[in-house]
Motif scaffolding. Structure first.
Motif, mmCIF file in Angstrom:
data_model
loop_
_atom_site.group_PDB
_atom_site.id
_atom_site.type_symbol
_atom_site.label_atom_id
_atom_site.label_comp_id
_atom_site.label_asym_id
_atom_site.label_seq_id
_atom_site.Cartn_x
_atom_site.Cartn_y
_atom_site.Cartn_z
ATOM 1 N N MET A 1 0.781 -1.209 0.211
ATOM 2 C CA MET A 1 -0.001 -0.005 -0.120
ATOM 3 C C MET A 1 0.697 1.390 0.038
ATOM 4 O O MET A 1 0.596 2.273 -0.787
ATOM 5 C CB MET A 1 -0.947 -0.038 1.001
ATOM 6 N N LEU A 2 2.061 1.218 0.826
ATOM 7 C CA LEU A 2 3.002 2.284 0.763
ATOM 8 C C LEU A 2 3.322 2.571 -0.488
ATOM 9 O O LEU A 2 3.494 3.858 -0.896
ATOM 10 C CB LEU A 2 4.002 1.989 1.776
ATOM 11 N N ASP A 3 3.677 1.566 -1.123
ATOM 12 C CA ASP A 3 4.168 1.589 -2.745
ATOM 13 C C ASP A 3 3.169 2.309 -3.553
ATOM 14 O O ASP A 3 3.267 3.191 -4.300
ATOM 15 C CB ASP A 3 4.367 0.321 -3.326
ATOM 16 N N THR A 4 1.821 1.607 -3.422
ATOM 17 C CA THR A 4 0.737 2.174 -4.276
ATOM 18 C C THR A 4 0.362 3.693 -4.082
ATOM 19 O O THR A 4 0.165 4.520 -5.026
ATOM 20 C CB THR A 4 -0.585 1.614 -3.901
ATOM 21 N N LEU A 5 0.515 4.028 -2.760
ATOM 22 C CA LEU A 5 0.104 5.514 -2.402
ATOM 23 C C LEU A 5 1.216 6.443 -2.499
ATOM 24 O O LEU A 5 1.211 7.628 -2.220
ATOM 25 C CB LEU A 5 -0.344 5.604 -1.062
ATOM 26 N N ASP A 6 2.615 6.117 -3.064
ATOM 27 C CA ASP A 6 3.824 6.828 -2.949
ATOM 28 C C ASP A 6 4.227 7.543 -1.685
ATOM 29 O O ASP A 6 4.420 8.722 -1.364
ATOM 30 C CB ASP A 6 3.733 8.066 -4.060
ATOM 31 N N GLN B 1 7.259 7.889 9.615
ATOM 32 C CA GLN B 1 7.026 9.187 10.281
ATOM 33 C C GLN B 1 5.653 9.357 11.015
ATOM 34 O O GLN B 1 4.736 8.400 10.458
ATOM 35 C CB GLN B 1 6.857 10.480 9.082
ATOM 36 N N ARG B 2 5.498 10.386 11.885
ATOM 37 C CA ARG B 2 4.261 10.418 12.521
ATOM 38 C C ARG B 2 3.229 10.878 11.457
ATOM 39 O O ARG B 2 3.664 11.939 10.637
ATOM 40 C CB ARG B 2 4.509 11.456 13.456
ATOM 41 N N ALA B 3 2.085 10.535 11.645
ATOM 42 C CA ALA B 3 1.155 10.908 10.409
ATOM 43 C C ALA B 3 0.645 12.339 10.639
ATOM 44 O O ALA B 3 0.323 12.936 9.519
ATOM 45 C CB ALA B 3 -0.289 9.836 10.606
ATOM 46 N N ARG B 4 0.738 13.056 11.843
ATOM 47 C CA ARG B 4 0.480 14.143 12.315
ATOM 48 C C ARG B 4 0.918 15.224 11.518
ATOM 49 O O ARG B 4 0.299 16.302 11.075
ATOM 50 C CB ARG B 4 0.160 14.500 13.537
ATOM 51 N N GLY B 5 2.123 14.931 11.011
ATOM 52 C CA GLY B 5 3.100 15.890 10.410
ATOM 53 C C GLY B 5 2.834 16.300 8.764
ATOM 54 O O GLY B 5 3.566 17.043 8.346
ATOM 55 N N LEU B 6 2.070 15.124 8.238
ATOM 56 C CA LEU B 6 1.926 15.026 6.762
ATOM 57 C C LEU B 6 1.026 16.415 6.490
ATOM 58 O O LEU B 6 0.314 17.128 7.168
ATOM 59 C CB LEU B 6 1.399 13.786 6.322
ATOM 60 N N SER B 7 1.215 16.477 4.985
ATOM 61 C CA SER B 7 0.242 17.643 4.524
ATOM 62 C C SER B 7 -1.318 16.893 4.277
ATOM 63 O O SER B 7 -1.416 15.660 4.421
ATOM 64 C CB SER B 7 0.662 17.873 2.828
ATOM 65 N N ALA B 8 -2.125 17.779 4.131
ATOM 66 C CA ALA B 8 -3.584 17.301 3.631
ATOM 67 C C ALA B 8 -3.641 16.247 2.949
ATOM 68 O O ALA B 8 -4.475 15.154 3.045
ATOM 69 C CB ALA B 8 -4.388 18.455 3.440
ATOM 70 N N ASP B 9 -3.329 16.243 1.563
ATOM 71 C CA ASP B 9 -3.534 15.244 0.869
ATOM 72 C C ASP B 9 -2.710 14.052 1.130
ATOM 73 O O ASP B 9 -3.390 13.007 0.531
ATOM 74 C CB ASP B 9 -2.900 15.826 -0.533
ATOM 75 N N GLU B 10 -1.661 14.082 1.636
ATOM 76 C CA GLU B 10 -0.998 12.835 2.034
ATOM 77 C C GLU B 10 -1.768 11.951 3.143
ATOM 78 O O GLU B 10 -1.969 11.133 3.391
ATOM 79 C CB GLU B 10 0.463 12.988 2.623
ATOM 80 N N LYS B 11 -2.459 13.090 4.277
ATOM 81 C CA LYS B 11 -3.059 12.542 5.269
ATOM 82 C C LYS B 11 -4.408 11.753 4.338
ATOM 83 O O LYS B 11 -4.996 10.686 4.966
ATOM 84 C CB LYS B 11 -3.741 13.420 6.212
ATOM 85 N N GLN B 12 -5.065 12.400 3.302
ATOM 86 C CA GLN B 12 -6.130 11.998 3.015
ATOM 87 C C GLN B 12 -5.906 10.310 1.940
ATOM 88 O O GLN B 12 -6.706 9.577 2.021
ATOM 89 C CB GLN B 12 -6.713 12.746 1.788
ATOM 90 N N LYS B 13 -4.484 10.446 1.559
ATOM 91 C CA LYS B 13 -3.990 9.385 1.090
ATOM 92 C C LYS B 13 -4.145 8.048 2.029
ATOM 93 O O LYS B 13 -4.475 6.890 1.697
ATOM 94 C CB LYS B 13 -2.751 9.405 0.452
ATOM 95 N N ILE B 14 -3.536 8.640 3.318
ATOM 96 C CA ILE B 14 -3.547 7.459 4.356
ATOM 97 C C ILE B 14 -5.092 7.083 4.740
ATOM 98 O O ILE B 14 -5.273 5.855 4.865
ATOM 99 C CB ILE B 14 -3.115 8.093 5.630
#
Lengths: 295, 361
Positions: free
Chosen positions: B123-128, B135-148
């Motif tokens: 899945m990490l591969d698929t979602l780039d 990394q902690r998920a809270r530090g990511l950008s909105a689109d990366e969070k939405q991908k998660i």
């Protein structure tokens, strides 16, 4: 890089604040510092004694005992009030008729002044005329806060829990209602158990308010004065003589201004230090820099 | 994976619904084909999120049944239905890493550790998101969070459907395209049934094979993007889809003769006798603006009130015998002073009480 603007007008904006803080905090504090490094034989004759009072206070068993009581008391208070507060906040309804009812009930103890709380419980617990005291005595429990140190401690702890758990509840509740519904829905879809919802959604989202709750409850309980003063005046024996009570005894009872001032400063620094420790530990818990790796 | 059937489904947030207006979602019967990409399109408050939450099980409908294949799941909880849902705002578990976030639904379902590791890595591969795994998920950008959020649904390979509730609302415009493309690609790769709620027609039309248009708690049309454009079943659909929306003008219809905007048009199809409120719907794309000479007797005089240039096209706003209409013309089309609006009458749709009427012949 842009050069930092350099403008002396900035002083005009800082000065009023500096002035206010000086009057309200720094100057009073400095008079205490002043007392703490001098001695007097009356007649307004002072002479410099350096750190003598500090060494004396820090080395005295009287100070150690009181400090120990304070740490134990604050520890017990935090261990009871924080989990209890979280638990009550979690059990409170999120919407509907009962929300305002619960909130008002929770806010009530907070509106009662310290000395009144002390008096209420002092009378309530008296073995001769108090309802609680009579009931306990009637049940065969040998309860007397005036003679038994454990009873006195239990009474003060119950008093504080009754008075201040609401504060923790209200803070936690405000943190809980701020969690968007989608988080709970997503957790259901992810198949998370109740415990996991608490551990991974509610607790992290409450972190900020919990930090405030812990700091407030720690500082307040560490400075406890009124309740033991009203209840037993620090007794039985010295069992509820906390730093604040000892300090007042020393400063006003014995009029030992030098040691009392030194003790004030030490007391102040301990609260500052422990608050800083709490703040640092709790705000770093699970909240490291965005791009830091975690294992 | 499953075919999802809605059987006489309706929902009201009122305890004892009396009138039609009490229903947030009016009765709907529909079958969502296994592996289809659907969009639920409509303005805010039209009941699309209600419908989505009923499908996911977050809401129990007041009436009717919902079936996954032949299983009646009406009363089942979201976790029992085995669906995934992506919300408007990215939902991530703050204290967990990206990896742990993706593993969470699998851990909760007691999947073996080795299998979890394999799927999460996939899945990490698929979602780039490979380089951010730890990394902690809270530090990511909105689109990366939405991908998660999306990834947590996709790691469960066997989900019956993936539901999206306006998932691109908080995403930056330039990332929207990327995420939308990613969704399409994932749909092709995994073949899950996907239902996508949005109020943005571009999102709906590019994402879906079939678009379900909702209006005031009612499904007004279900069709391919082409069908919605050519033959809107309801004047609302015509107005809501297309930019600018379809022109809707009151008219009178007598078999194949239409009286509209003070002019008479002859159609090559006829209608039965119609009663009630009658209207003609004509898209701005199917009207031309010509000079009197060019029009040569066809068309109706139009008073142009405004011309907006929108890149390769111009929107001409004007009135025809007092009725406001929009016309879409080419960018280089000049607007003559004696302009005539020439209608492509084969594109006329006739509406009776806002619903499309089929021609007789």
């Amino acid at each position: 890089m842009i050069d930092k603007p350099f403008n002396n007008k900035a002083w005009l904006f800082v000065l009023p604040v500096f002035f206010l803080v000086a009057i309200s905090a720094i100057i009073p504090l400095m008079t205490v510092v002043n007392y703490s490094i001098q001695d007097t034989f009356g007649n307004n004759q002072y002479f410099y004694v350096g750190t003598e009072w500090y060494t004396e206070v820090l080395g005295s068993s009287r100070f150690h005992d009181a400090l120990g009581r304070n740490l134990l008391f604050s520890g017990i208070i935090l261990l009871i009030e924080i989990p209890l507060g979280i638990f009550i906040a979690l059990s409170m309804p999120r919407k509907g008729f009962w929300v305002p009812v619960c909130l008002i009930l929770m806010a009530l103890p907070l509106l009662i002044p310290w000395n009144v709380v002390g008096t209420i419980w002092q009378v309530f617990g008296r073995a001769d005329i108090g309802l609680l005291g009579r009931v306990l005595t009637g049940l065969g429990v040998d309860y007397n806060y005036a003679t038994n140190w454990l009873d006195a401690w239990i009474t003060i702890i119950v008093m504080d829990v009754w008075h201040w758990t609401s504060l923790v509840v209200l803070l936690c509740y405000s943190g809980l209602v701020a969690i968007p519904e989608a988080y709970y829905q997503a957790a259901r879809i992810d198949g998370a158990s109740k415990w996991k919802v608490f551990r991974y959604i509610q607790l992290p989202k409450m972190q900020r308010v919990l930090l405030i709750a812990v700091l407030l409850r720690f500082m307040d309980s560490f400075m406890i004065y009124t309740e033991p003063f009203v209840l037993t005046g620090g007794g039985p024996g010295n069992s509820t003589t906390f730093l604040s009570i000892d300090l007042v005894n020393m400063a006003i009872g014995q009029f030992d201004l030098g040691p009392a001032a030194a003790m004030s400063i030490i007391y102040f620094l301990i609260i500052l230090l422990l608050s800083w420790v709490f703040y640092t530990v709790m705000s770093n818990f699970g909240a490291d820099a965005p791009n830091k790796e975690v294992g | 994976m499953a075919q999802i059937s809605l059987d006489k489904l309706a929902h009201s947030y009122v305890a004892k619904p009396q009138t039609d207006a009490d229903f947030a979602l009016k009765q709907i019967d529909y079958v969502w084909q296994d592996g289809g990409a659907y969009a639920l399109l409509g303005p805010s408050g039209c009941g699309k999120t209600t419908l989505l939450n009923i499908i996911s099980g977050l809401l129990t409908p007041s009436k009717g049944h919902i079936r996954f294949d032949d299983d009646d799941v009406t009363l089942r909880s979201p976790e029992q239905r085995n669906i995934a849902q992506v919300f408007q705002f990215p939902v991530i578990y703050d204290t967990m890493t990206v990896e742990q976030n993706l593993a969470f639904p699998l851990v909760n379902r007691g999947v073996a550790r080795s299998e979890i590791d394999r799927r999460v890595a996939d899945m990490l591969d698929t979602l780039d998101l490979k380089d951010k795994a730890r990394q902690r998920a809270r530090g990511l950008s909105a689109d990366e969070k939405q991908k998660i959020s999306l990834g947590r649904g996709l790691v469960r390979y066997d989900v019956n459907a993936i539901l999206f509730d306006e998932p691109l609302t908080v995403i930056d415009p330039h990332m929207k395209w990327q995420l939308r493309t990613k969704l399409k690609q994932l749909h092709e790769q995994f073949g899950h049934t996907m239902i996508y709620v949005t109020h943005d027609q571009t999102e709906a039309l590019t994402f879906a094979d079939k678009v379900v248009v909702m209006y005031e708690g009612e499904v007004v049309q279900i069709g391919t993007p082409e069908e919605l454009f050519d033959e809107p079943a309801h004047t609302f659909v015509g107005y809501f889809i297309g930019s600018p929306g379809m022109n809707v003008l009151p008219c009178e219809v007598d078999k194949n003769i239409v009286h509209m905007a003070g002019a008479k048009f002859t159609l090559n199809k006829g209608y039965a006798d119609l009663v009630g409120k009658l209207e003609i719907g004509i898209r701005p794309e199917f009207i031309d603006v010509k000079s009197a000479a060019e029009a040569n007797g066809a068309g109706v005089a139009i008073q142009v009130t405004a011309v907006e240039n929108i890149g390769r096209h111009k929107i001409v706003r004007g009135t025809v015998n007092g009725y406001a209409i929009d016309v879409l013309t080419d960018e280089d089309q000049s607007i003559p002073s004696d302009a005539y609006a020439v209608f492509n009458t084969s594109r006329f749709n006739v509406y009776q009480n806002s619903h499309l009427v089929r021609a007789h012949s």
